[in-house]
Motif scaffolding. Structure first.
Motif, mmCIF file in Angstrom:
data_model
loop_
_atom_site.group_PDB
_atom_site.id
_atom_site.type_symbol
_atom_site.label_atom_id
_atom_site.label_comp_id
_atom_site.label_asym_id
_atom_site.label_seq_id
_atom_site.Cartn_x
_atom_site.Cartn_y
_atom_site.Cartn_z
ATOM 1 N N ALA A 66 0.816 -1.207 0.000
ATOM 2 C CA ALA A 66 0.000 0.000 0.000
ATOM 3 C C ALA A 66 0.853 1.262 0.000
ATOM 4 C CB ALA A 66 -0.940 -0.010 1.203
ATOM 5 N N ARG A 67 0.180 2.372 -0.249
ATOM 6 C CA ARG A 67 0.840 3.655 -0.462
ATOM 7 C C ARG A 67 1.764 4.066 0.672
ATOM 8 N NH1 ARG A 67 1.098 8.780 1.011
ATOM 9 N NH2 ARG A 67 1.110 10.430 -0.574
ATOM 10 N N THR A 68 1.267 4.009 1.905
ATOM 11 C CA THR A 68 2.043 4.552 3.023
ATOM 12 C C THR A 68 3.398 3.880 3.144
ATOM 13 O OG1 THR A 68 -0.064 4.878 4.158
ATOM 14 C CG2 THR A 68 1.928 5.167 5.449
ATOM 15 N N SER A 69 3.437 2.562 2.988
ATOM 16 C CA SER A 69 4.702 1.844 3.127
ATOM 17 C C SER A 69 5.640 2.148 1.963
ATOM 18 C CB SER A 69 4.442 0.338 3.214
ATOM 19 O OG SER A 69 3.780 0.028 4.419
ATOM 20 N N SER A 70 5.092 2.209 0.749
ATOM 21 C CA SER A 70 5.933 2.539 -0.406
ATOM 22 C C SER A 70 6.499 3.948 -0.286
ATOM 23 C CB SER A 70 5.126 2.411 -1.700
ATOM 24 O OG SER A 70 4.832 1.067 -1.982
ATOM 25 N N PHE A 71 5.663 4.866 0.223
ATOM 26 C CA PHE A 71 6.085 6.262 0.314
ATOM 27 C C PHE A 71 7.060 6.496 1.475
ATOM 28 C CE2 PHE A 71 3.199 6.913 -2.958
ATOM 29 C CZ PHE A 71 3.143 8.245 -3.347
ATOM 30 N N ALA A 72 7.273 5.482 2.316
ATOM 31 C CA ALA A 72 8.262 5.621 3.382
ATOM 32 C C ALA A 72 9.663 5.783 2.816
ATOM 33 C CB ALA A 72 8.206 4.403 4.304
ATOM 34 N N PHE A 73 9.852 5.389 1.546
ATOM 35 C CA PHE A 73 11.171 5.477 0.915
ATOM 36 C C PHE A 73 11.301 6.701 0.005
ATOM 37 C CE2 PHE A 73 10.290 1.041 1.839
ATOM 38 C CZ PHE A 73 11.432 0.676 2.533
ATOM 39 N N LYS A 74 10.333 7.588 0.082
ATOM 40 C CA LYS A 74 10.330 8.767 -0.771
ATOM 41 C C LYS A 74 11.556 9.641 -0.495
ATOM 42 C CE LYS A 74 7.360 12.648 -2.097
ATOM 43 N NZ LYS A 74 6.020 13.251 -1.902
ATOM 44 N N GLY A 75 12.278 9.971 -1.556
ATOM 45 C CA GLY A 75 13.444 10.841 -1.436
ATOM 46 C C GLY A 75 14.662 10.199 -0.822
ATOM 47 N N LYS A 76 14.611 8.884 -0.594
ATOM 48 C CA LYS A 76 15.738 8.196 0.032
ATOM 49 C C LYS A 76 16.457 7.324 -0.983
ATOM 50 C CE LYS A 76 13.335 7.995 4.486
ATOM 51 N NZ LYS A 76 12.748 7.117 5.522
ATOM 52 N N GLN A 77 17.764 7.332 -0.906
ATOM 53 C CA GLN A 77 18.574 6.473 -1.754
ATOM 54 C C GLN A 77 18.830 5.172 -1.001
ATOM 55 O OE1 GLN A 77 19.435 7.077 -4.942
ATOM 56 N NE2 GLN A 77 18.300 9.019 -4.806
ATOM 57 N N GLN A 78 18.200 4.107 -1.432
ATOM 58 C CA GLN A 78 18.349 2.835 -0.746
ATOM 59 C C GLN A 78 18.364 1.711 -1.769
ATOM 60 O OE1 GLN A 78 15.970 2.728 2.723
ATOM 61 N NE2 GLN A 78 16.608 0.699 3.372
ATOM 62 N N ASP A 79 19.144 0.699 -1.489
ATOM 63 C CA ASP A 79 19.281 -0.423 -2.401
ATOM 64 C C ASP A 79 17.939 -1.124 -2.592
ATOM 65 O OD1 ASP A 79 19.940 -3.571 -2.740
ATOM 66 O OD2 ASP A 79 21.466 -2.337 -3.721
ATOM 67 N N ILE A 80 17.643 -1.451 -3.854
ATOM 68 C CA ILE A 80 16.381 -2.109 -4.184
ATOM 69 C C ILE A 80 16.216 -3.394 -3.383
ATOM 70 C CG2 ILE A 80 15.174 -3.364 -6.015
ATOM 71 C CD1 ILE A 80 14.867 -0.395 -6.240
ATOM 72 N N ARG A 81 17.291 -4.123 -3.203
ATOM 73 C CA ARG A 81 17.187 -5.393 -2.492
ATOM 74 C C ARG A 81 16.822 -5.182 -1.026
ATOM 75 N NH1 ARG A 81 22.762 -7.349 -5.187
ATOM 76 N NH2 ARG A 81 23.023 -5.110 -4.941
ATOM 77 N N GLU A 82 17.333 -4.114 -0.428
ATOM 78 C CA GLU A 82 16.995 -3.823 0.959
ATOM 79 C C GLU A 82 15.526 -3.401 1.077
ATOM 80 O OE1 GLU A 82 17.177 -3.504 4.979
ATOM 81 O OE2 GLU A 82 18.665 -4.390 3.618
ATOM 82 N N ILE A 83 15.058 -2.609 0.115
ATOM 83 C CA ILE A 83 13.648 -2.207 0.112
ATOM 84 C C ILE A 83 12.755 -3.436 -0.008
ATOM 85 C CG2 ILE A 83 11.879 -0.989 -1.213
ATOM 86 C CD1 ILE A 83 14.016 1.070 -1.962
ATOM 87 N N GLY A 84 13.107 -4.321 -0.927
ATOM 88 C CA GLY A 84 12.323 -5.542 -1.107
ATOM 89 C C GLY A 84 12.276 -6.382 0.143
ATOM 90 N N LYS A 85 13.383 -6.422 0.857
ATOM 91 C CA LYS A 85 13.440 -7.200 2.100
ATOM 92 C C LYS A 85 12.525 -6.593 3.160
ATOM 93 C CE LYS A 85 16.732 -8.884 5.574
ATOM 94 N NZ LYS A 85 18.157 -8.885 5.999
ATOM 95 N N ARG A 86 12.561 -5.272 3.301
ATOM 96 C CA ARG A 86 11.746 -4.613 4.326
ATOM 97 C C ARG A 86 10.252 -4.725 4.025
ATOM 98 N NH1 ARG A 86 13.327 1.215 6.217
ATOM 99 N NH2 ARG A 86 11.728 0.618 7.743
ATOM 100 N N LEU A 87 9.911 -4.718 2.725
ATOM 101 C CA LEU A 87 8.502 -4.766 2.350
ATOM 102 C C LEU A 87 8.038 -6.169 1.969
ATOM 103 C CD1 LEU A 87 8.251 -1.486 0.229
ATOM 104 C CD2 LEU A 87 7.588 -1.846 2.612
ATOM 105 N N ASN A 88 8.963 -7.126 1.977
ATOM 106 C CA ASN A 88 8.626 -8.514 1.666
ATOM 107 C C ASN A 88 7.981 -8.656 0.291
ATOM 108 O OD1 ASN A 88 8.431 -11.294 2.134
ATOM 109 N ND2 ASN A 88 6.369 -11.105 2.968
ATOM 110 N N VAL A 89 8.647 -8.090 -0.714
ATOM 111 C CA VAL A 89 8.162 -8.186 -2.094
ATOM 112 C C VAL A 89 9.272 -8.721 -2.988
ATOM 113 C CG1 VAL A 89 6.469 -6.338 -1.875
ATOM 114 C CG2 VAL A 89 8.805 -5.774 -2.559
ATOM 115 N N GLY A 90 8.862 -9.219 -4.156
ATOM 116 C CA GLY A 90 9.830 -9.761 -5.107
ATOM 117 C C GLY A 90 10.241 -8.775 -6.170
ATOM 118 N N THR A 91 9.422 -7.722 -6.390
ATOM 119 C CA THR A 91 9.730 -6.735 -7.427
ATOM 120 C C THR A 91 9.465 -5.328 -6.910
ATOM 121 O OG1 THR A 91 7.493 -7.021 -8.319
ATOM 122 C CG2 THR A 91 9.255 -8.266 -9.369
#
Length: 624
Positions: free
Chosen positions: A231-256
Motif C-alpha cells: 500500500a501507499r504509506t509503506s511505499s512512500f516511506a522510501f520517498k526521497g531516500k537512496q536505498q538499495d532495491i534489495r533492501e527495500i524488497g526485504k523490508r517490504l517482503n516483495v519480489g519486485t
C-alpha cells in the motif's frame, strides 16, 4: 470393482468401527444444534455455508466443495465467478471457522460430535470429542460417512499439477535472463512495491502530480487478485531516500520494485519507469514515454499493463476494465491529485485542504466519481478525528459517497467511506457490513477497506479475533504505515493482549514520531502507569485537538483519585466556544470513573445527540 453389497458392507463397517461410530443422523443432529445456537441463528450466510458443506459431504459430493463452485452455489455469484478476484468464499470460511471455535468454547463445549472445517479446504471433518487410546482424536474422514459409493476423482490432482506447471513456466519466462545465486530462494515476483515517482520537472513543483501517478498505478495493480501490492504509506516511506532495491524488497517482503520519474514541462510529459527484481537488482522491464499531458491516463494504463505482462499475470475481464477506467479531463485530474496529496497526510489541516481541491475538481467535472470518494473520505476524517461536529460533516460524507457509488459502483474507496458513515455516525451495522464487504470484494488489496472492516465494524461488535485478523491483513498490505500499526495495536488490546498492543504503538511511533493517534492510544494503555501516560500526553501537545489531550489527562486524574483536578479539566471543555467539537464520550468516561452516574448518563445522551463516533466503542476498554 467392488459390488454394491461390498460397498454397503464397507460403509457399515466404517460407520460402526470403534474409531468412528458416527452416523449421518448424529452429524445432522449436531449440525442442527449448532445452527440453533446464538452465534448462528441470525447468521444466515454462515449457516447456509456450514449446512451446504456438511450435506454435500454426507451425500458424497465433496467434488462440489471447491471455491469456484461454492461462490456460485452458496453465495449467489454469477457462473463467471473468479475466486482470484472475489475472495468471498475464503473470507466467509475464516469467519465460519472462528464462529465454530466460539461455539465449541461455549454452548458446544459438551458436544459429543465435533464438526470441523480444516484450514486449506472446504470439506468438513467429523470426530468424537473423546480421544483414542493412543491419544489421537477419533476423526471420521468424509470418505467414511458418505451415503453412497463415490469413484476416485483424478481431476483435482491433475488440475493442481497443471496450475503448478503454468506458474513455473510463468516465473521462468519472467526471470530467465537473470540468474540468481546458487541455492537462493526464488522471489515471489507477483508481489510488488511501487516507489514514489521522482519529480524531474524544471521547477520541481510537480510533487503532487508524481505522487498521484504513483498512487494511481498502486490502485490499478491492487485490484488484480493475482498481484500483492504494498500500500501507499509503506511505499512512500522510501520517498526521497537512496536505498538499495534489495533492501527495500526485504523490508517490504516483495519480489519486485517499480521506480520511475516524471518530467512535466508545460503540456509535455516524460515518464520513465523500470521494474526491478529484488533477488538480484536487475531490471525486468523498463520504458520511457514521451507524451502530451492529456495522454497521462494512457501512460498509467500502459505502465500497469506492462507490469502485469512482465509478471505473467492473466487478467480477468473485470481486471481489464478496472485498469482501463480513467478520467478524461486533465485539469480536473490535477485538482484531484492535489486533493489526494493533502488527504494522505492524515492531519486535520490536510483533510480541510483536500476538501477544497476535491470540490474544485467536482465543479469542473460533476461526474468525476473519484473526487466524490475523496471528498467523502475527508469529511469522514474530520467527523471522527477532527474538531468538527459529526452532525455537520458526516451527512456530507454520506452524500458524497452515495454520489460516487451512483456514478461508479466499482469504486472501493466510495464503499469504504459510506461504511465509515454507517459505523461511526449512523450505527447501522448491517449496512456497514455490506459496504465494507463490497469494498473488499472490489479491491482485496486495499488496506483501508480491511482496516475499516476490522477496527470500526468487527471490533465494536465484539468479534475480536476476526478484527485482529483483518487488522493483520491491513498491516501486511501496508507494513510501514503508522496508521495500520497503531490500530493493529488497538485490535490487540481489544483481544486482551496489552503487551502486543503497546509494542505496536511503539512500532508506529518508530515509523512516525509525530503520529499523534499512536501517542494518544499509548497514553490510554498506560493508565496503570500514570507517569508514563502523562509523558505521552505531553509529547502529543500541538499534534491533536487540545480537548482530546486534556480529557484523556482528566481521566487519568480520575483514575488516580484526583477528583478536583479531573473536574477542573472537564469544566474547561464542557461548554466549548467557537464551534469546536468536544467528545461527550470522553467527558462521560471521566464521570463514570468518578462514580457520578447522573452526569455520566447526561453526557452519553449528549454524545448520542451529537452522533459522537466513539459511542461505537463504549463497550471496549481503553477508548476515551
Amino acid at each position: 470393482m467392488k459390488s454394491a453389497a461390498e460397498s454397503s458392507e464397507r460403509d457399515a463397517n466404517n460407520l460402526n468401527s470403534p474409531a468412528a461410530e458416527i452416523s449421518p443422523e448424529q452429524i445432522r443432529a449436531s449440525l442442527d444444534k449448532i445452527l440453533a445456537s446464538p452465534g448462528f441463528v441470525n447468521a444466515d450466510r454462515l449457516s447456509k455455508f456450514l449446512r451446504y458443506t456438511v450435506e454435500e459431504t454426507l451425500q458424497g459430493q465433496t467434488d462440489k466443495l471447491k471455491e469456484s463452485l461454492l461462490g456460485i452455489d452458496v453465495f449467489g455469484r454469477k457462473p463467471t465467478y473468479d475466486p482470484r478476484v472475489d475472495a468471498v468464499v475464503r473470507t466467509e470460511a475464516v469467519k465460519l471457522r472462528a464462529r465454530m471455535r466460539d461455539y465449541y468454547e461455549s454452548e458446544g463445549r459438551e458436544d459429543e460430535i465435533i464438526i470441523d472445517l480444516p484450514k486449506g479446504g472446504y470439506v468438513p471433518v467429523f470426530r468424537h470429542r473423546d480421544k483414542l487410546p493412543n491419544g489421537a482424536p477419533a476423526t471420521l474422514a468424509p470418505a467414511d460417512i458418505i451415503e453412497k459409493p463415490n469413484r476416485p476423482d483424478w481431476r483435482p490432482a491433475f488440475a493442481g499439477a497443471l496450475i503448478i506447471a503454468v506458474l513455473a513456466i510463468s516465473i521462468y519466462w519472467a526471470t530467465k535472463d537473470h540468474k540468481s545465486p546458487a541455492g537462493a530462494r526464488a522471489p515471489d515476483l507477483s508481489s510488488i512495491a511501487v516507489l514514489p515517482f521522482a519529480d524531474l520537472s524544471p521547477d520541481r513543483d510537480q510533487e503532487y502530480f508524481c505522487d498521484g501517478m504513483t498512487e494511481e498505478i498502486i490502485d490499478a495493480l491492487s485490484k488484480i487478485g493475482s498481484v500483492r501490492v504494498v500500500a501507499r504509506t509503506s511505499s512512500f516511506a522510501f520517498k526521497g531516500k537512496q536505498q538499495d532495491i534489495r533492501e527495500i524488497g526485504k523490508r517490504l517482503n516483495v519480489g519486485t520494485v517499480l521506480e520511475g520519474s516524471v518530467r512535466k514541462d508545460g503540456t509535455r510529459l516524460r515518464v520513465t519507469a523500470q521494474l526491478n527484481s529484488v533477488a538480484d537488482g536487475y531490471h525486468l522491464w523498463s520504458e520511457t514515454y514521451e507524451r502530451e499531458l492529456k495522454d497521462v491516463f494512457s501512460v498509467q494504463d500502459e505502465i500497469s499493463r506492462a507490469i502485469v505482462n512482465t509478471l505473467q499475470v492473466k487478467l480477468s475481464s473485470r481486471g481489464k476494465q478496472q485498469l482501463s477506467a480513467s478520467p478524461e479531463n486533465v485539469a480536473t485530474y490535477e485538482l484531484y491529485l492535489q486533493g489526494k496529496y493533502h488527504w494522505s497526510r492524515w492531519r486535520n489541516e490536510g483533510a480541510e485542504q483536500a476538501i477544497h481541491y476535491f470540490e474544485e475538481a467536482i465543479q469542473k467535472d460533476p461526474k468525476y466519481a473519484a473526487a466524490y470518494a475523496g471528498l467523502a473520505e475527508s469529511y469522514c476524517w474530520l467527523g471522527f478525528f477532527g474538531a468538527l461536529p459529526p452532525n455537520e460533516v458526516m451527512p456530507k460524507a454520506r452524500q458524497a459517497a452515495e454520489r460516487a457509488i451512483a456514478l461508479e459502483d466499482s469504486l472501493a474507496a466510495a464503499h469504504s467511506a459510506l461504511a465509515y458513515v454507517k459505523t461511526l455516525y449512523e450505527f447501522d451495522w448491517p449496512g456497514a457490513e455490506r459496504e465494507f464487504k463490497r469494498a473488499i470484494q472490489l479491491n482485496g488489496g486495499d488496506a483501508d477497506a480491511h482496516f475499516g472492516y476490522g477496527i470500526t465494524y468487527l471490533a465494536p461488535l465484539g468479534h475480536f479475533e476476526e478484527s485482529l485478523r483483518e487488522m493483520q491483513t491491513a498491516r501486511d498490505l501496508d507494513p510501514l504505515s503508522p496508521i495500520e500499526n497503531t490500530y493493529l495495536g488497538l485490535a490487540y488490546l481489544f483481544s486482551g493482549k496489552p503487551a502486543e498492543g503497546i509494542a505496536q504503538y511503539k512500532r508506529a511511533l518508530e515509523l512516525d514520531p509525530n503520529f499523534v493517534e499512536a501517542r494518544l492510544n499509548l497514553a490510554n494503555s498506560y493508565m496503570d502507569d500514570m507517569k508514563s501516560a502523562f509523558a505521552e500526553l505531553d509529547r502529543a501537545q500541538g499534534f491533536a485537538p487540545q480537548s482530546r489531550i486534556d480529557l484523556i489527562r482528566a481521566f487519568g486524574y480520575a483514575v488516580e483519585g484526583k477528583k478536583t483536578d479531573a473536574l477542573q479539566l472537564v469544566h474547561k471543555w464542557d461548554k466549548p466556544v467557537g464551534g469546536l467539537f468536544v467528545r461527550s464520550t470522553s467527558i462521560a468516561a471521566v464521570y463514570a470513573w468518578l462514580g457520578d452516574r447522573e452526569q455520566m448518563y447526561t453526557w452519553l445522551d449528549k454524545a448520542y445527540a451529537d452522533r459522537d463516533g466513539m459511542l461505537a466503542f463504549t463497550n471496549e476498554q481503553g477508548c476515551y
